[in-house]
Design a protein around this motif. Structure first.
Motif, PDB file in Angstrom:
ATOM      1  N   PRO A   1      -4.463  10.700 -13.964  1.00 38.30           N
ATOM      2  CA  PRO A   1      -4.461   8.910 -14.223  1.00 38.30           C
ATOM      3  C   PRO A   1      -4.349   8.462 -12.821  1.00 38.30           C
ATOM      4  O   PRO A   1      -3.740   8.897 -11.952  1.00 38.30           O
ATOM      5  CB  PRO A   1      -2.893   9.091 -14.881  1.00 38.30           C
ATOM      6  N   VAL A   2      -4.655   6.991 -13.005  1.00 36.36           N
ATOM      7  CA  VAL A   2      -4.871   6.300 -11.682  1.00 36.36           C
ATOM      8  C   VAL A   2      -3.511   6.081 -11.072  1.00 36.36           C
ATOM      9  O   VAL A   2      -3.201   6.105  -9.986  1.00 36.36           O
ATOM     10  CB  VAL A   2      -5.266   4.944 -12.040  1.00 36.36           C
ATOM     11  N   GLY A   3      -2.502   5.857 -11.926  1.00 40.71           N
ATOM     12  CA  GLY A   3      -1.222   5.808 -11.326  1.00 40.71           C
ATOM     13  C   GLY A   3      -0.437   7.145 -10.722  1.00 40.71           C
ATOM     14  O   GLY A   3       0.044   6.891  -9.491  1.00 40.71           O
ATOM     15  N   VAL A   4      -0.939   8.419 -11.201  1.00 43.46           N
ATOM     16  CA  VAL A   4      -0.615   9.543 -10.389  1.00 43.46           C
ATOM     17  C   VAL A   4      -1.347   9.528  -9.117  1.00 43.46           C
ATOM     18  O   VAL A   4      -0.669   9.759  -7.913  1.00 43.46           O
ATOM     19  CB  VAL A   4      -0.834  10.691 -11.193  1.00 43.46           C
ATOM     20  N   VAL A   5      -2.564   9.221  -8.925  1.00 44.14           N
ATOM     21  CA  VAL A   5      -3.167   9.335  -7.718  1.00 44.14           C
ATOM     22  C   VAL A   5      -2.912   8.211  -6.688  1.00 44.14           C
ATOM     23  O   VAL A   5      -2.869   8.502  -5.535  1.00 44.14           O
ATOM     24  CB  VAL A   5      -4.832   9.042  -8.244  1.00 44.14           C
ATOM     25  N   ARG A   6      -2.344   7.065  -7.144  1.00 45.35           N
ATOM     26  CA  ARG A   6      -1.927   6.233  -6.246  1.00 45.35           C
ATOM     27  C   ARG A   6      -0.603   6.868  -5.393  1.00 45.35           C
ATOM     28  O   ARG A   6      -0.330   6.608  -4.279  1.00 45.35           O
ATOM     29  CB  ARG A   6      -1.473   4.792  -6.883  1.00 45.35           C
ATOM     30  N   VAL A   7       0.120   7.155  -6.481  1.00 47.40           N
ATOM     31  CA  VAL A   7       1.541   7.878  -5.743  1.00 47.40           C
ATOM     32  C   VAL A   7       1.167   9.157  -4.840  1.00 47.40           C
ATOM     33  O   VAL A   7       1.584   9.155  -3.755  1.00 47.40           O
ATOM     34  CB  VAL A   7       2.352   8.585  -6.877  1.00 47.40           C
ATOM     35  N   LEU A   8       0.196   9.926  -5.156  1.00 47.50           N
ATOM     36  CA  LEU A   8      -0.147  11.216  -4.380  1.00 47.50           C
ATOM     37  C   LEU A   8      -0.755  10.633  -3.065  1.00 47.50           C
ATOM     38  O   LEU A   8      -0.663  10.870  -1.893  1.00 47.50           O
ATOM     39  CB  LEU A   8      -1.077  11.851  -5.048  1.00 47.50           C
ATOM     40  N   LEU A   9      -1.638   9.616  -3.311  1.00 50.20           N
ATOM     41  CA  LEU A   9      -2.466   8.900  -1.946  1.00 50.20           C
ATOM     42  C   LEU A   9      -1.339   8.263  -1.032  1.00 50.20           C
ATOM     43  O   LEU A   9      -1.297   8.528   0.141  1.00 50.20           O
ATOM     44  CB  LEU A   9      -3.402   7.896  -2.277  1.00 50.20           C
ATOM     45  N   GLY A  10      -0.258   7.537  -1.691  1.00 57.25           N
ATOM     46  CA  GLY A  10       0.862   7.137  -0.724  1.00 57.25           C
ATOM     47  C   GLY A  10       1.486   8.298   0.050  1.00 57.25           C
ATOM     48  O   GLY A  10       1.793   8.123   1.197  1.00 57.25           O
ATOM     49  N   ASP A  11       1.517   9.575  -0.511  1.00 59.28           N
ATOM     50  CA  ASP A  11       2.062  10.834   0.123  1.00 59.28           C
ATOM     51  C   ASP A  11       1.304  10.988   1.324  1.00 59.28           C
ATOM     52  O   ASP A  11       1.605  11.044   2.517  1.00 59.28           O
ATOM     53  CB  ASP A  11       2.398  11.881  -0.755  1.00 59.28           C
ATOM     54  N   LEU A  12      -0.136  10.818   1.142  1.00 59.00           N
ATOM     55  CA  LEU A  12      -1.186  11.395   1.896  1.00 59.00           C
ATOM     56  C   LEU A  12      -1.115  10.282   3.158  1.00 59.00           C
ATOM     57  O   LEU A  12      -1.429  10.757   4.370  1.00 59.00           O
ATOM     58  CB  LEU A  12      -2.461  11.788   1.260  1.00 59.00           C
ATOM     59  N   LEU A  13      -0.902   8.911   3.054  1.00 53.15           N
ATOM     60  CA  LEU A  13      -1.141   8.030   3.697  1.00 53.15           C
ATOM     61  C   LEU A  13      -0.024   8.011   4.717  1.00 53.15           C
ATOM     62  O   LEU A  13      -0.186   8.003   6.083  1.00 53.15           O
ATOM     63  CB  LEU A  13      -1.224   6.636   3.125  1.00 53.15           C
ATOM     64  N   GLU A  14       1.321   8.430   4.208  1.00 52.64           N
ATOM     65  CA  GLU A  14       2.565   8.513   5.086  1.00 52.64           C
ATOM     66  C   GLU A  14       2.472   9.698   5.991  1.00 52.64           C
ATOM     67  O   GLU A  14       2.826   9.556   6.950  1.00 52.64           O
ATOM     68  CB  GLU A  14       3.676   8.781   4.068  1.00 52.64           C
TER      69      GLU A  14
END
Length: 136
Positions: free
Chosen positions: A92-105
């Protein structure tokens, strides 16, 4: 194990298992119960472009889950939009957004916002152009 109506064996707690898809993992389990990416409050548009940071270390970080690694692998060959990553990872897009936030940090990816469309000209300017064209 018991059998369902079709005679297929099923686990006692079958709501966590789909015979065709395999074990089910709820989205909140993949994100640790989070619904928003990181403390920075970054908002990932569907068309935001995600690029793997080439100088970032490999995927051996123990804090990264399998879904994080999947997103890294999808970004490895080329820049991807958030929507493409969600489709490629089948998440789901919401999950991808959270995971991308982790990768960005962690400095694993960079995100570039799409170029905003040029502002539309003022209606007055458009009317003057039309009047000028009619005068020709």
């Amino acid at each position: 194990m018991t059998e369902d109506m079709t005679g297929v064996p099923r686990a006692e707690d079958s709501r966590w298992y789909d015979h065709e898809a395999g074990p089910l993992v709820r989205p909140y389990a993949m994100t640790g119960g989070r619904t928003r990416p990181g403390p920075g409050g970054v908002r990932f548009d569907l068309i935001a472009l995600v690029t793997l940071d080439r100088v970032a270390p490999g995927t051996d970080d123990p804090a990264l889950g399998p879904e994080h690694r999947t997103l890294i692998d999808l970004c490895r060959p080329e820049t991807q939009s958030v929507a493409e990553l969600a489709a490629g990872a089948d998440l789901p897009v919401g999950v991808v957004r959270v995971l991308l936030g982790d990768l960005l940090e962690r400095g694993r990816v960079t995100v570039s916002r799409p170029v905003p469309p040029a502002p539309l000209p003022d209606e007055r300017v458009l009317r003057e152009v039309i009047e000028g064209l009619r005068a020709l």
